[in-house]
Design an enzyme around this catalytic site. Sequence first.
Site, PDB file in Angstrom:
ATOM      1  N   ASN A   1       0.840  -1.212   0.000  1.00 24.72           N
ATOM      2  CA  ASN A   1       0.000   0.000   0.000  1.00 24.72           C
ATOM      3  C   ASN A   1       0.866   1.250   0.000  1.00 24.72           C
ATOM      4  OD1 ASN A   1      -3.044  -0.367   0.144  1.00 24.72           O
ATOM      5  ND2 ASN A   1      -2.341  -1.933   1.586  1.00 24.72           N
TER       6      ASN A   1
ATOM      7  N   ARG B   1       3.276  -0.146  25.727  1.00 23.52           N
ATOM      8  CA  ARG B   1       2.738   0.519  24.520  1.00 23.52           C
ATOM      9  C   ARG B   1       2.949   2.020  24.604  1.00 23.52           C
ATOM     10  NH1 ARG B   1       0.004  -2.716  21.171  1.00 23.52           N
ATOM     11  NH2 ARG B   1      -0.931  -4.560  22.080  1.00 23.52           N
TER      12      ARG B   1
ATOM     13  N   ARG C   1       0.097  -2.631  14.749  1.00 27.12           N
ATOM     14  CA  ARG C   1       0.220  -2.300  16.166  1.00 27.12           C
ATOM     15  C   ARG C   1      -1.082  -1.660  16.629  1.00 27.12           C
ATOM     16  NH1 ARG C   1       3.580  -4.064  19.510  1.00 27.12           N
ATOM     17  NH2 ARG C   1       3.326  -2.170  20.732  1.00 27.12           N
TER      18      ARG C   1
ATOM     19  N   HIS D   1      -8.140  -0.909   6.190  1.00 24.98           N
ATOM     20  CA  HIS D   1      -8.467  -2.183   6.831  1.00 24.98           C
ATOM     21  C   HIS D   1      -9.063  -3.115   5.773  1.00 24.98           C
ATOM     22  CE1 HIS D   1      -9.491  -4.896  10.064  1.00 24.98           C
ATOM     23  NE2 HIS D   1     -10.677  -5.050   9.491  1.00 24.98           N
TER      24      HIS D   1
ATOM     25  N   LEU E   1     -10.426   0.458  17.972  1.00 28.02           N
ATOM     26  CA  LEU E   1      -9.795  -0.223  16.839  1.00 28.02           C
ATOM     27  C   LEU E   1     -10.757  -0.411  15.654  1.00 28.02           C
ATOM     28  CD1 LEU E   1      -7.133  -1.813  16.046  1.00 28.02           C
ATOM     29  CD2 LEU E   1      -8.386  -3.871  16.735  1.00 28.02           C
ATOM     30  N   ASP E   2     -10.360   0.053  14.477  1.00 23.98           N
ATOM     31  CA  ASP E   2     -11.090  -0.172  13.223  1.00 23.98           C
ATOM     32  C   ASP E   2     -12.514   0.389  13.230  1.00 23.98           C
ATOM     33  OD1 ASP E   2      -8.828  -1.532  12.324  1.00 23.98           O
ATOM     34  OD2 ASP E   2      -9.585  -3.472  12.985  1.00 23.98           O
TER      35      ASP E   2
ATOM     36  N   THR F   1      -5.651  -5.471  -4.453  1.00 22.51           N
ATOM     37  CA  THR F   1      -5.598  -4.651  -5.674  1.00 22.51           C
ATOM     38  C   THR F   1      -6.520  -3.430  -5.533  1.00 22.51           C
ATOM     39  OG1 THR F   1      -7.330  -5.919  -6.774  1.00 22.51           O
ATOM     40  CG2 THR F   1      -5.078  -6.609  -7.199  1.00 22.51           C
ATOM     41  N   GLN F   2      -7.617  -3.600  -4.828  1.00 24.39           N
ATOM     42  CA  GLN F   2      -8.522  -2.469  -4.594  1.00 24.39           C
ATOM     43  C   GLN F   2      -7.954  -1.510  -3.548  1.00 24.39           C
ATOM     44  OE1 GLN F   2     -11.285  -1.796  -6.422  1.00 24.39           O
ATOM     45  NE2 GLN F   2     -10.503  -3.512  -7.617  1.00 24.39           N
ATOM     46  N   GLU F   3      -7.282  -2.059  -2.550  1.00 19.59           N
ATOM     47  CA  GLU F   3      -6.637  -1.193  -1.547  1.00 19.59           C
ATOM     48  C   GLU F   3      -5.689  -0.225  -2.248  1.00 19.59           C
ATOM     49  OE1 GLU F   3      -5.035  -3.051   2.007  1.00 19.59           O
ATOM     50  OE2 GLU F   3      -6.254  -4.827   1.699  1.00 19.59           O
TER      51      GLU F   3
HETATM   52  C1  GAR Z   1      -3.223  -4.801   3.912  1.00 17.74           C
HETATM   53  O1  GAR Z   1      -4.129  -5.758   3.401  1.00 17.74           O
HETATM   54  C2  GAR Z   1      -3.903  -3.945   4.954  1.00 17.74           C
HETATM   55  O2  GAR Z   1      -5.246  -3.678   4.672  1.00 17.74           O
HETATM   56  C3  GAR Z   1      -3.773  -4.816   6.175  1.00 17.74           C
HETATM   57  O3  GAR Z   1      -2.490  -5.373   6.096  1.00 17.74           O
HETATM   58  C4  GAR Z   1      -2.120  -5.484   4.722  1.00 17.74           C
HETATM   59  C5  GAR Z   1      -0.791  -4.809   4.529  1.00 17.74           C
HETATM   60  O4  GAR Z   1      -0.290  -5.031   3.265  1.00 17.74           O
HETATM   61  N1  GAR Z   1      -3.957  -4.062   7.364  1.00 17.74           N
HETATM   62  C6  GAR Z   1      -4.509  -4.547   8.466  1.00 17.74           C
HETATM   63  O5  GAR Z   1      -4.865  -5.686   8.570  1.00 17.74           O
HETATM   64  C7  GAR Z   1      -4.616  -3.551   9.605  1.00 17.74           C
HETATM   65  N2  GAR Z   1      -5.485  -4.057  10.613  1.00 17.74           N
HETATM   66  P1  GAR Z   1       0.912  -4.155   2.708  1.00 17.74           P
HETATM   67  O6  GAR Z   1       2.008  -4.178   3.767  1.00 17.74           O
HETATM   68  O7  GAR Z   1       1.356  -4.881   1.455  1.00 17.74           O
HETATM   69  O8  GAR Z   1       0.393  -2.783   2.442  1.00 17.74           O
END
Ligand code: GAR
Length: 193
Positions: free
Chosen positions: A15, A70, A96, A114, A149-150, A177-179
């Site tokens: 991403n 934390r 995290r 997410h 969270l989320d 791919t959509q992310e």
């Molecule tokens: C992605 O799918 C993102 O949405 C997810 O981790 C992946 C990271 O991929 N994030 C979570 O699950 C957060 N709770 P990337 O390192 O290739 O971007």
Amino acid sequence: MTKNIVILISGTGSNMAAIVRSAAQQNWAARLDARVAAVLSNRADAKGLAFAQDHGIATGVLDHQAFTSRETFDAALMQRIDVHQPALVVLAGFMRILTPGFVAHYAGRLLNIHPSLLPAFPGLHTHQRAIDAGCKFAGCTVHQVTAELDVGPIVDQAVVPILAGDSADMLAARVLTQEHLIYPRAIAQFLSH
Ligand code: GAR
């Protein structure tokens, strides 16, 4: 003043790479006077760090295991982030849980992606849970980060079908791919306000 973006990753960083590429190729970095100022990771072995370095972006590693709580980790991370005076902090696969103090510090300038259609399936193992629940569609959500969270306000979403015989990995790849499309777009939109 140039709008600095700081991206936090823990792993592959696909991403983050999509955001960096889009900023240049779609020309929104120049148009909005924005730039990815730094990519920080809590893991030294995060693959995405090499991509960032190759693109001339400052990188840093802050190993959470070196901290006793934390709160102390997040305080140190804030210091590393704030050097860049970010207009926006982007969580891109940053695995995290953040303290309320961290979230409050970046209130209104902290985005996350997410891999589910929130509010469905917050937390981990989203793709397997969607398959197990018999969902016909899955997707991803860009949202503002709040203390829970989320849960923060939704900025954008994309939907993909769940196909017969999908494994969690197959579905994850389709969602990813959509992310890569919606996260850069959401960031550009956010920075243009
Ligand atoms: C992605 O799918 C993102 O949405 C997810 O981790 C992946 C990271 O991929 N994030 C979570 O699950 C957060 N709770 P990337 O390192 O290739 O971007």
